[in-house]
Design an enzyme around this catalytic site. Sequence first.
Site, PDB file in Angstrom:
ATOM      1  N   HIS A 285       3.183  -3.471   8.836  1.00  0.00           N
ATOM      2  CA  HIS A 285       2.236  -2.713   8.003  1.00  0.00           C
ATOM      3  C   HIS A 285       2.154  -3.238   6.571  1.00  0.00           C
ATOM      4  CE1 HIS A 285      -0.662   0.356   8.056  1.00  0.00           C
ATOM      5  NE2 HIS A 285      -0.005   1.258   8.765  1.00  0.00           N
TER       6      HIS A 285
ATOM      7  N   ASP B 182      -3.316  -3.518   8.367  1.00  0.00           N
ATOM      8  CA  ASP B 182      -3.653  -2.101   8.375  1.00  0.00           C
ATOM      9  C   ASP B 182      -4.303  -1.741   9.709  1.00  0.00           C
ATOM     10  OD1 ASP B 182      -2.733  -1.574   5.757  1.00  0.00           O
ATOM     11  OD2 ASP B 182      -4.566  -2.460   4.945  1.00  0.00           O
TER      12      ASP B 182
END
Length: 446
Positions: A416, A420
Amino acid sequence: MAKQTITMPQLGESVTEGTIERWLVKPGDTVEKYDPLAEVNTDKVTAEIPSSFSGTIKELIAGEGETLEVGAAVCTIETEDAASAETEAAPAEGEPANEMPAAGSDKPENLSGSAGSSAPAKTGGPGVRYSPAVLRLSQEHGIDLSQVEGSGRGGRITRKDLTKLIESGTIPKETAARQPEPANVQGAGPKPEAAPARAKQPEQQAAGVQTAAGDTEIPVSGVRRAIANNMLRSKHEAPHAWTMTEVDVTGLVQYRDSIKNDFKTKEGFGLTYFAFFVKAVAQALKEFPMMNSMWAGDKIIQKKAINISIAVATEDALFVPVIKDADEKTIKGIAREIKELADKVRSGKLKSEEMQGGTFTVNNTGSFGSVQSMGIINYPQAAILQVESIVKRPIIMEGGMFAARDMVNLCLSLDHRVLDGLVAGRFLARVKEILENISSENTSVY
């Protein structure tokens, strides 16, 4: 006669150290150039150290189980080449001196940094230099290195020393008043920032496990430890996120099943479903290059080459050979390379360079009957895709009718920091679209 030094080679991208798993020679043995000297484990590969010279093994500097930095001396060889008499080359201007002395040198290690010191090496105190492996273990377990007796040359603390302490449960803890100050391992420049606090490690947790009658103790092999370290690093450094989509691959199954026999007769190897999945992922990566990226601290590196790592398991280890430039290969070419790489893994013939350069991993977890899983990212890549089992399920079709369809779950784990949900979701949707449109009418394996 001249004495030459063999050093720890760099066995992969970003590899900084290796562990001597097993010596294949002993002092007095005669070796030829390129003969294997030792088996070495890193967090990426198990490989052999080849001899750079022909001659007689003089001294084994590193012991089995000892972890050394790339470039550190591991053994010496006596050669008959008078032109290559033993010398200790001075480092180039601006280049840090070696942490270990040249093999056979009478000069002690100057670990305290004071020029001309002849005192024996200390095992603790300001300015003492430790290997990256020792520093990492001491920081992870809160070990006060000033209280550790080293078993290495000149009292040097080795990774094996700390592992024994951890397994025994008698760990000398750091105190607020006295913590070892690790010097820059290069001997120059700013001191490294303190490592962030980490969760209790498996080795530390397991130190107090009691065995009972009937229990079996299985020693941790170098390969298993390397796998564990790499997985642990990935989980600690990369914030994992996870998403899944289901794909109707009825057309793919029908197409592959209709040509598999003729394909094997013509090509001499099987056409697996997995080759279609790898090809679809490679095509989608070309359209979504951000998925083909890596975290690099102050920047993100978007890789140009699309090199797909595939997971291949043996009885006691997992290897990730790489299909280079997968986007440029046909389904047939990918199928051939999958077979060749898997055969090399299982026969022990996989080379270290065949495990380097991967930019994205596809794991065929469905081969074990799995229908859903959460993969750990193959560090330093940004994502891994798990291809689950293809199963027949009743699906509601247009008009409200039911039909038996071949369905598969694709499970994506992503870093992450790099990716995204938006780009990951679009990428996964594109892979789904490619796979659901495979058929005899619009797809060729050649």
